[in-house]
Every structure is written in C-alpha cells, then in structure tokens.
Design a protein around this motif. Structure first.
Motif, PDB file in Angstrom:
ATOM      1  N   PRO A   1       9.503  47.221   8.400  1.00 22.30           N
ATOM      2  CA  PRO A   1       8.203  46.542   8.249  1.00 22.30           C
ATOM      3  C   PRO A   1       8.346  45.213   7.524  1.00 22.30           C
ATOM      4  CG  PRO A   1       8.090  48.844   7.537  1.00 22.30           C
ATOM      5  CD  PRO A   1       9.544  48.509   7.697  1.00 22.30           C
ATOM      6  N   GLU A   2       7.468  44.285   7.847  1.00 26.95           N
ATOM      7  CA  GLU A   2       7.432  42.996   7.153  1.00 26.95           C
ATOM      8  C   GLU A   2       6.594  43.150   5.883  1.00 26.95           C
ATOM      9  OE1 GLU A   2       9.087  40.336   7.782  1.00 26.95           O
ATOM     10  OE2 GLU A   2       9.992  41.040   9.654  1.00 26.95           O
ATOM     11  N   TRP A   3       7.220  43.702   4.852  1.00 25.10           N
ATOM     12  CA  TRP A   3       6.498  44.029   3.634  1.00 25.10           C
ATOM     13  C   TRP A   3       5.876  42.808   2.972  1.00 25.10           C
ATOM     14  CZ3 TRP A   3       5.680  49.029   2.667  1.00 25.10           C
ATOM     15  CH2 TRP A   3       6.550  49.975   3.196  1.00 25.10           C
ATOM     16  N   PHE A   4       6.533  41.655   3.072  1.00 29.19           N
ATOM     17  CA  PHE A   4       6.094  40.489   2.314  1.00 29.19           C
ATOM     18  C   PHE A   4       5.172  39.564   3.103  1.00 29.19           C
ATOM     19  CE2 PHE A   4      10.219  41.857   0.699  1.00 29.19           C
ATOM     20  CZ  PHE A   4       9.929  42.031  -0.642  1.00 29.19           C
ATOM     21  N   ARG A   5       4.915  39.869   4.352  1.00 26.90           N
ATOM     22  CA  ARG A   5       4.051  39.020   5.170  1.00 26.90           C
ATOM     23  C   ARG A   5       2.693  39.651   5.435  1.00 26.90           C
ATOM     24  NH1 ARG A   5       8.134  36.461   9.820  1.00 26.90           N
ATOM     25  NH2 ARG A   5       9.613  35.475   8.335  1.00 26.90           N
ATOM     26  N   ASP A   6       2.668  40.928   5.697  1.00 25.52           N
ATOM     27  CA  ASP A   6       1.420  41.615   5.972  1.00 25.52           C
ATOM     28  C   ASP A   6       0.731  41.940   4.641  1.00 25.52           C
ATOM     29  OD1 ASP A   6      -0.648  43.326   6.673  1.00 25.52           O
ATOM     30  OD2 ASP A   6       0.495  44.323   8.232  1.00 25.52           O
ATOM     31  N   PRO A   7      -0.489  41.428   4.401  1.00 26.90           N
ATOM     32  CA  PRO A   7      -1.163  41.689   3.120  1.00 26.90           C
ATOM     33  C   PRO A   7      -1.373  43.172   2.845  1.00 26.90           C
ATOM     34  CG  PRO A   7      -2.242  39.899   4.282  1.00 26.90           C
ATOM     35  CD  PRO A   7      -1.248  40.488   5.244  1.00 26.90           C
ATOM     36  N   ASN A   8      -1.647  43.959   3.881  1.00 30.59           N
ATOM     37  CA  ASN A   8      -1.848  45.392   3.664  1.00 30.59           C
ATOM     38  C   ASN A   8      -0.551  46.071   3.231  1.00 30.59           C
ATOM     39  OD1 ASN A   8      -4.602  45.290   4.428  1.00 30.59           O
ATOM     40  ND2 ASN A   8      -4.043  45.401   6.589  1.00 30.59           N
ATOM     41  N   LEU A   9       0.555  45.696   3.859  1.00 33.34           N
ATOM     42  CA  LEU A   9       1.841  46.266   3.474  1.00 33.34           C
ATOM     43  C   LEU A   9       2.265  45.785   2.087  1.00 33.34           C
ATOM     44  CD1 LEU A   9       3.871  46.073   6.819  1.00 33.34           C
ATOM     45  CD2 LEU A   9       2.779  48.069   5.764  1.00 33.34           C
ATOM     46  N   THR A  10       1.922  44.545   1.768  1.00 33.86           N
ATOM     47  CA  THR A  10       2.255  44.024   0.445  1.00 33.86           C
ATOM     48  C   THR A  10       1.547  44.826  -0.648  1.00 33.86           C
ATOM     49  OG1 THR A  10       2.504  41.811   1.374  1.00 33.86           O
ATOM     50  CG2 THR A  10       2.253  41.964  -1.000  1.00 33.86           C
ATOM     51  N   LEU A  11       0.270  45.103  -0.427  1.00 32.10           N
ATOM     52  CA  LEU A  11      -0.473  45.901  -1.398  1.00 32.10           C
ATOM     53  C   LEU A  11       0.097  47.313  -1.490  1.00 32.10           C
ATOM     54  CD1 LEU A  11      -2.835  46.167  -3.349  1.00 32.10           C
ATOM     55  CD2 LEU A  11      -4.311  46.723  -1.401  1.00 32.10           C
ATOM     56  N   ALA A  12       0.438  47.899  -0.345  1.00 30.99           N
ATOM     57  CA  ALA A  12       1.029  49.243  -0.349  1.00 30.99           C
ATOM     58  C   ALA A  12       2.366  49.248  -1.090  1.00 30.99           C
ATOM     59  CB  ALA A  12       1.206  49.734   1.085  1.00 30.99           C
ATOM     60  N   MET A  13       3.156  48.206  -0.907  1.00 32.26           N
ATOM     61  CA  MET A  13       4.457  48.105  -1.566  1.00 32.26           C
ATOM     62  C   MET A  13       4.290  48.077  -3.094  1.00 32.26           C
ATOM     63  SD  MET A  13       7.220  44.984  -1.213  1.00 32.26           S
ATOM     64  CE  MET A  13       5.998  43.795  -1.810  1.00 32.26           C
ATOM     65  N   VAL A  14       3.364  47.272  -3.580  1.00 28.39           N
ATOM     66  CA  VAL A  14       3.148  47.178  -5.020  1.00 28.39           C
ATOM     67  C   VAL A  14       2.616  48.496  -5.578  1.00 28.39           C
ATOM     68  CG1 VAL A  14       1.827  45.990  -6.806  1.00 28.39           C
ATOM     69  CG2 VAL A  14       2.797  44.691  -4.920  1.00 28.39           C
ATOM     70  N   ILE A  15       1.749  49.167  -4.831  1.00 25.37           N
ATOM     71  CA  ILE A  15       1.217  50.460  -5.273  1.00 25.37           C
ATOM     72  C   ILE A  15       2.337  51.480  -5.385  1.00 25.37           C
ATOM     73  CG2 ILE A  15      -0.225  52.403  -4.561  1.00 25.37           C
ATOM     74  CD1 ILE A  15      -2.211  50.369  -3.434  1.00 25.37           C
ATOM     75  N   ILE A  16       3.229  51.520  -4.413  1.00 22.60           N
ATOM     76  CA  ILE A  16       4.352  52.468  -4.440  1.00 22.60           C
ATOM     77  C   ILE A  16       5.208  52.257  -5.683  1.00 22.60           C
ATOM     78  CG2 ILE A  16       6.523  53.085  -3.286  1.00 22.60           C
ATOM     79  CD1 ILE A  16       5.087  52.546  -0.620  1.00 22.60           C
TER      80      ILE A  16
END
Length: 317
Positions: free
Chosen positions: A172-187
């Motif tokens: 996944p493009e963790w640093f480009r998709d805002p939803n994935l970015t938020l999920a990454m920080v939450i994890i």
C-alpha cells in the motif's frame, strides 16, 4: 397571672433559643499550622501559577491577536480568530480526524491492553520477561518509535512491503493516501501505548481477591461468565482511570504524527494544527493560540463529562 401553657414561655419573657455554636477562633495553633502549610506548599503553588495558569491566560490573550512569531507588533482582532476557525472549511475535517484518531487509539490501546493483561496474568515460565517486553515500547521515545516504523512502512525498502511482495501482494502507498496515513499513525500509536494499559489492567487483575474467583468456579461459572460477572465489574475503576488518562494523552499526541507525517497529510489533529499554524508554513501564532484554546476547552469538557456521567457506572469494591 395565668400559668403558661406547656411549650410556651410566660408573657413578658423572651423564649429561650438554642445556643448558637461559637465560631472557632483562629488561635496560635491554627496560625502556626497555616504558616507551616504556606511554607511547604507555597513554592509549589507559586510554580503552578507561574508555569501552568499564567501561560493559559497568556495564550487566551494571544488568541485574540493577529500576530506572527518574532514580530514586535500585533493587531487586536478580538474573537476574529475564533470566528475564522469555526467557519473555516478545514475545521470539520480537522475535528473528524481528531475524533477518529482519539477513538481508535484509546479503544485499541485499552482493548488490546486488557487482552494482553489477561494473557500475562498466568503463572507460566518467562511471564516476567513477557511483561517487560510488552511495557518496553511505552517508555521509548516517540521520535525513535516513529523513525523505526517509517522504515517498516516504507513501500520500497520496508519489511512490510517485502513480506507483501513475497506473497504476491502490492504494498500500500501508506504515505500518499490520507486514509492509509491516518491508519498507519494509529497502528503505531496503539502499539506504543497498549503496554501501559496492559500493565495497569494487570495490576487490577492481581488485586482481585482469589476467594471471589474460587467461589465463581464452585458455582459452576464458565471462564467467560466469571469474567463478565466478577472480573469486569471489579476492573471498572481501572477502566475509568485509563479512559480519562488515555483520552487526554491521545488528544495531545504529537511526536509520532510529526515524525511520520511532517506535512499532516490526513493526520492533522487539533494539536498538530496548533503546530502547523505557529511553526509550519502558515506562521500565524495568534490563530495557533486560538486552536490551542479550543483544544484546552475540549479537554476540560471531556474530563468533566467523564467524571460526571461515566463514573456513575464505576463499581468500587
């Protein structure tokens, strides 16, 4: 003269009244205790006033100014910054991100912490080492944790991307998709803080009297029934404490967000908006102070609500 009726004073006499309690005098003993208290607590009270309450009041003053850091002059705008904040199209998104981050991190940390505590509350070999390993991430620096997880989530060289590509899945493009970015920080935040909840829950589990658990077993209660009927009610004070402290800490989470998403792509919470407005590309210290005041009021309101309503469900043994 006729005799007075029972319960009534004779004519011409003032009815007796109950003796009024004397006001306690502020004698030498009380003055001595007061001066001792002032000598011991005075320095602490003074430090609290200077370093806690004075900055809050000064920040409220700054929130009514149009001011940039380092500038020698400022323009008084009154509640203009507050009007701008509550009418800005970005405010709703900031509040949404703040709510999602807070609910996910608090809920995730507490649920996983409870599960881990139940698993570690067993007399097995190596349980002490396991407890230390679970708690270790909590005492680590948020900056160090963020840097390590940056390499894990990196789509090119990160270990997570290597594992996904090994099984034929795209990273996944963790640093480009805002939803994935938020999920990454939450994890990452949950991973770092669930050890704190686990240790607190573990202390609560070990404080439960063994007699209650043995009585439930003699009555034929299953493990699940024992947990919900005996263990969980006795853990309600621990849960209440963790809820308050975790919510306050989550709303003030900054270091991991700053390290992993410096531009706030999908992770701009209220506390991070304070940083971006004052020290980021906007350079608006007055507006930043406004957001900080809003966050302070939110923290106070949430704490009062929890103390007022949530504590009613707490069962103190």
């Amino acid at each position: 003269m006729s005799a007075a009726r029972p319960g009534h004073a004779p004519m011409g006499e003032v009815p007796a009244t109950e003796a009024q309690p004397r006001r306690r005098r502020f004698g030498p003993r009380e003055r001595h205790d007061f001066w001792v208290f002032l000598a011991l607590a005075g320095p602490n009270i003074l430090l609290i006033l200077i370093f806690s309450y004075r900055p809050v009041l000064q920040n409220i003053q700054y929130s009514m100014l149009n001011w940039t850091l380092g500038s020698a002059s400022a323009t008084w705008v009154g509640i203009g910054n507050y009007v701008e904040f509550f009418t800005s199209p970005n405010t709703l998104d900031i509040l949404r991100v703040t709510a999602i981050f807070t609910v996910a991190t608090v809920g995730g940390s507490m649920v996983l912490g409870l599960i881990i505590a139940l698993a570690l509350n067993r007399p097995v070999r190596g349980v002490g080492l396991a407890r230390a390993a679970v708690f270790a991430p909590y005492v680590l620096s948020g900056v160090g944790v963020g840097l390590v997880w940056l390499f894990i989530f990196d789509p090119a060289i990160g270990i997570l991307g290597v594992i996904l590509r090994a099984i034929g899945l795209p990273g996944p493009e963790w640093f480009r998709d805002p939803n994935l970015t938020l999920a990454m920080v939450i994890i990452v935040y949950v991973w770092k803080n669930m050890g704190y909840a686990a240790v607190i829950y573990l202390a609560g589990l070990q404080a439960i009297p063994r007699d209650l658990l043995e009585a439930a077993a003699l009555d034929g209660a299953s493990s699940w029934r024992t947990f919900w009927s005996v263990v969980w009610p006795l853990l309600s004070p621990i849960t209440f404490f963790l809820l308050i402290t975790s919510v306050l800490a989550s709303l003030q989470a900054f270091d991991i967000i700053q390290i992993m998403t410096p531009l706030g792509n999908g992770t701009t919470t209220l506390i991070y908006e304070v940083y971006l407005q004052a020290f980021g590309q906007f350079n608006r210290a007055g507006y930043s102070a406004t957001v900080a005041v809003v966050l302070f009021v939110l923290l106070v309101v949430l704490t009062i609500v929890q103390l007022r309503y949530v504590e009613r469900r707490v069962h103190y043994a």
